[in-house]
Design an enzyme around this catalytic site. Structure first.
Site, short mmCIF file in Angstrom:
data_model
loop_
_atom_site.label_atom_id
_atom_site.label_comp_id
_atom_site.label_asym_id
_atom_site.label_seq_id
_atom_site.Cartn_x
_atom_site.Cartn_y
_atom_site.Cartn_z
N ASP A 1 5.52 -1.42 13.07
CA ASP A 1 6.50 -0.35 12.98
C ASP A 1 6.37 0.63 14.15
O ASP A 1 5.28 0.94 14.62
CB ASP A 1 6.27 0.39 11.66
CG ASP A 1 7.44 1.25 11.24
OD1 ASP A 1 8.41 1.38 12.01
OD2 ASP A 1 7.39 1.80 10.12
N ASP B 1 9.75 -6.57 6.31
CA ASP B 1 9.23 -5.63 5.33
C ASP B 1 10.35 -5.05 4.47
O ASP B 1 11.54 -5.13 4.82
CB ASP B 1 8.47 -4.51 6.04
CG ASP B 1 7.26 -4.03 5.25
OD1 ASP B 1 7.21 -4.27 4.02
OD2 ASP B 1 6.37 -3.41 5.85
N SER C 1 6.79 -6.66 1.11
CA SER C 1 7.43 -5.52 0.44
C SER C 1 6.30 -4.59 0.00
O SER C 1 5.84 -4.65 -1.14
CB SER C 1 8.27 -5.97 -0.76
OG SER C 1 8.86 -4.86 -1.40
N ASP D 1 -0.85 -4.85 0.52
CA ASP D 1 -1.23 -3.85 1.53
C ASP D 1 -2.71 -3.51 1.43
O ASP D 1 -3.26 -2.88 2.34
CB ASP D 1 -0.39 -2.58 1.35
CG ASP D 1 0.96 -2.67 2.04
OD1 ASP D 1 1.18 -3.65 2.79
OD2 ASP D 1 1.80 -1.78 1.83
#
Length: 727
Positions: free
Chosen positions: A367, A478, A525, A546
């Site tokens: 990101d 994502d 996700s 995560d």
């Protein structure tokens, strides 16, 4: 091959290598479920019993026969309006406002190969691998037609189920419940095994006795969710890993779902799965059809281990697609934990240099590379390279990295938009939100309305313009929030939005993989919030969680293994103290855990010692040595890390000639007792040699008694033992 119609008995029998599934058209045209279990022959309608049941209704067709009631008979596709008061799989509002339907048998068709579903993911197979059964049902009053679809894959002991609902009426109807699969059990004591969790701690196994009443899991979030996975197992009470009968259902869909197990007043149990009915009301005009997403069914009479292997093989070989379906994935390093949002093009290039030095195959720019994206409050939706931040074009950066011999990957979140973005300022109506209400935000972002083709088209074009700028070989896809509001500016009925959103997403993904067939896409996700069979049709691997903490990952990956192949599990070595838990584990332990997946790194090599860098080089060599065995071998759970002091698992070749045993010590105590790890999948009567110590063990001893784990001082020790059969 596997589907037989007995005209005299009016039965359909579906055979796999080890199981049989049978149903029967009865005298009134109802489709009754007779049997699902260990392979057998013959007609099983003798299992049906009839009695006058108080308050159980009788259809008019039965005349004065009060012993016939669908409230007490096992059914294939139960609907409201037939006198069955259990949970239906199909419900609807007819044009006249009445509820439900009465479906009767009309005909059938058997063909080679596996059916496919328009616009939806589904298991696929060659003509010689599978057969399809279509059973045609009809409501004689309204003309409603339903096609029940069965796909039989004998090699995996898998039967898939789906259905098409077709409105032949002049006026519109509305579907209010649509599930694909139902199994009715006439008797038995069962446990239901489900997989619950939360963000950063997904798929914890839960085993619950089935009592009278309903056990229900599902997702109202617009995704399959971190909270419950759309995979469920019904197991006979005494079922273990190695023995007992159990039944699995896995939903090939990535949106809201509902799975139910209900034990009725007569001790019968119904297991069913399909779309979440809350916020679902789908309009069908005359001539329109609705496709219910597929459910994968499997049955094992040899315990949970065999059931898991059935699902793992089917998903890996006949659901995942593309170049990387069964190919070893590149070892990658992701920039996120190394840089977060704070980087330049030179930083990413230096990361690639360090990757090359360590033997890592690919660097992934996460990101922050686009629009005005310097934190998670702005820029989503503006998929234009920030060349000022990169200090040059993306194409130049990729070329420089490729020149090092390192592959390049990129992070996207195509379904999202920030209010602080050019896209939102130009098209605020493209976001899912209710006019006149302040929207609920997650991670300070909104969802784009993928139920609208023009929205999908616009984001697709943006994404292609980026992917065309250089040799991008991997995309991390994502999706970092749930769907709180359900509203589209263009929907005829808001009850259609969530399903149409998923059709839009699947269309987007299908176009991407068609245009870039060599692109490896990893689904994500917030980690495991959309870890389901539907996404695996497009993305052959999914970021498992995560949470990269090695000890937590032992448990997360344990739960995941019940329904999904190791090749689908995105798993990386990350820095310590771990960024999610603060726990410290050795680099070796982190590596052993990450090897139970696609393998990669989430850390900053510049902060590592020379000794750690040396260990990583050795770790990568070790991983590549075993990668084929890990990704395509048989997976065995050797312990339950929720209940035992150790987490242990094994990869074995299908011929049993080589195994890789992995063990992590989860607890340490004073004067520790010895843990013995029993192996599985070995060839009886053979001997196996330990590649490190040279010791030779008899197969029976390894499987009956096991290998003792060392009594070492210190927390979270890990062991990896590779054994080969002595020829």
């Amino acid at each position: 091959m596997g589907i037989i119609y007995n005209e005299k008995a009016r039965t359909f029998t579906l055979h796999t290598h080890n199981t049989t599934y049978q149903m029967q058209i009865d005298a009134y045209g109802f489709l009754l479920h007779l049997y699902y279990g260990r392979k057998t022959d013959g007609v099983m309608d003798y299992l049906l019993t009839y009695a006058d049941r108080g308050f159980s209704g009788n259809p008019q067709d039965a005349g004065n026969d009060r012993t016939y009631s669908l409230d007490a008979l096992p059914q294939e596709f139960p609907c409201r309006l037939t006198g069955d008061f259990r949970s239906p799989v199909l419900d609807l509002v007819n044009a006249d406002g009445s509820l439900g339907c009465d479906l009767r048998y009309q005909g059938y068709e058997i063909c080679d190969g596996k059916y496919n579903l328009k616009g939806l993911p589904a298991v696929y197979a060659a003509e010689e691998e599978a057969q399809t059964l279509i059973i045609y049902m009809k409501d004689q009053v309204t003309g409603l037609q339903v096609e029940l679809l069965y796909g039989v894959l004998p090699e995996y002991d898998v039967i898939t189920r789906s259905a098409k609902v077709i409105n032949t009426e002049e006026d519109k109807i509305r579907l209010t419940k649509a599930q694909a699969a139902c199994i009715d059990f006439l008797h038995g004591e069962f446990d239901v095994i489900s997989f619950y969790g939360r963000h950063a701690m997904e798929r914890n196994m839960q085993r619950t006795p089935v009592g009278h009443g309903a056990f229900v899991i599902g997702s109202r979030r617009g995704t399959s969710s971190h909270q419950y996975n759309p995979m469920m197992i019904l197991a006979e009470k005494e079922t273990t890993e190695d023995a007992g009968t159990c039944y699995g259902m896995s939903f090939v869909y990535s949106g809201g779902f509902k799975a139910e197990v209900e034990k009725d007043q007569f001790g019968q149990t119904r297991m069913q799965m399909g779309l979440q009915e809350e916020q679902f009301s789908y309009p069908l005009k005359k001539g329109e059809e609705f496709v219910i997403p597929e459910v994968i069914l499997t049955c094992s009479s040899q315990g949970l281990e065999k059931l898991s292997q059935n699902l793992q093989r089917c998903i890996r070989k006949n659901l995942c697609r593309g170049k990387y379906k069964e190919k070893v994935r590149p070892v990658l390093i992701n920039s996120w934990e190394a840089c977060y949002f704070d980087f330049t093009g030179e930083d990413i290039y230096h990361l690639a240099e360090q990757a090359k030095d360590l033997g890592i195959d690919m660097v992934v720019l996460d990101d922050g590379w686009f629009g005005s994206r310097n934190d998670d409050n702005s820029g989503l939706g503006d998929w234009k390279v920030n060349e000022e931040k990169l200090q040059g074009s993306l194409g130049d950066l990729i070329s420089r990295i490729n020149a090092l011999g390192v592959k390049f990957g990129l992070w996207f979140e195509p379904e999202m938009v920030n209010e602080d973005s050019d896209l939102y300022r130009e098209h605020p109506d493209w976001a899912i939100q209710i006019p006149g209400r302040k929207p609920v935000k997650g991670r300070n972002q909104l969802l784009l309305d993928f139920s609208r083709k023009e929205v999908v088209d616009a984001v697709y074009e943006q994404m292609c313009q980026v992917l065309d700028q250089g040799n991008i070989e991997y995309v991390k896809w994502d999706m970092n929030r749930s769907m709180a509001e359900v509203y589209s500016m263009t929907a005829e009925e808001q009850g259609s939005v969530q399903y149409d959103y998923m059709l839009g997403l699947y269309d987007f993904l299908e176009r991407i993989i068609s245009r870039y067939p060599d692109l490896l896409i990893e689904g994500c996700s917030g980690g495991g919030g959309r870890f389901d069979a539907g996404m695996l049709y497009y993305t052959p691997q999914i970021w498992c969680s995560d949470n990269t903490d090695a000890v937590d990952r032992v448990r997360i990956q344990y739960g995941t293994s019940f329904g999904y192949p190791v090749s689908a599990v995105g798993s990386h070595v990350s820095a310590v103290p771990n960024h999610q838990t603060g726990r410290k584990t050795s680099l070796h332990t982190r590596g052993v855990c990450a090897m139970a997946g696609t393998f990669g790194y989430e850390l900053d090599p510049a902060k590592m010692t020379d000794e750690e860098r040396r260990e990583i080089r050795e770790q990568i060599v070790e991983y590549k040595k075993y990668a084929q065995l890990v990704q395509n071998g048989l997976y065995y759970r050797l312990s339950n890390p929720f209940a035992e002091e150790i987490g242990a698992w094994e990869f074995a070749s299908e011929d049993g000639k080589e195994v890789l045993v992995n063990v992590v010590m989860l607890e340490i105590h004073g004067n520790m007792t010895v843990n013995y790890v029993k192996l599985k999948g070995l060839c009886a009567g053979q001997f196996y040699k330990d590649s490190r110590t040279g010791k030779i063990y008899p197969a029976e001893a390894l499987m009956e008694v096991g290998i003792p784990m060392p009594l070492e001082f210190g927390e979270y020790k890990a062991y990896q033992i590779y054994l080969e059969m002595v020829e």
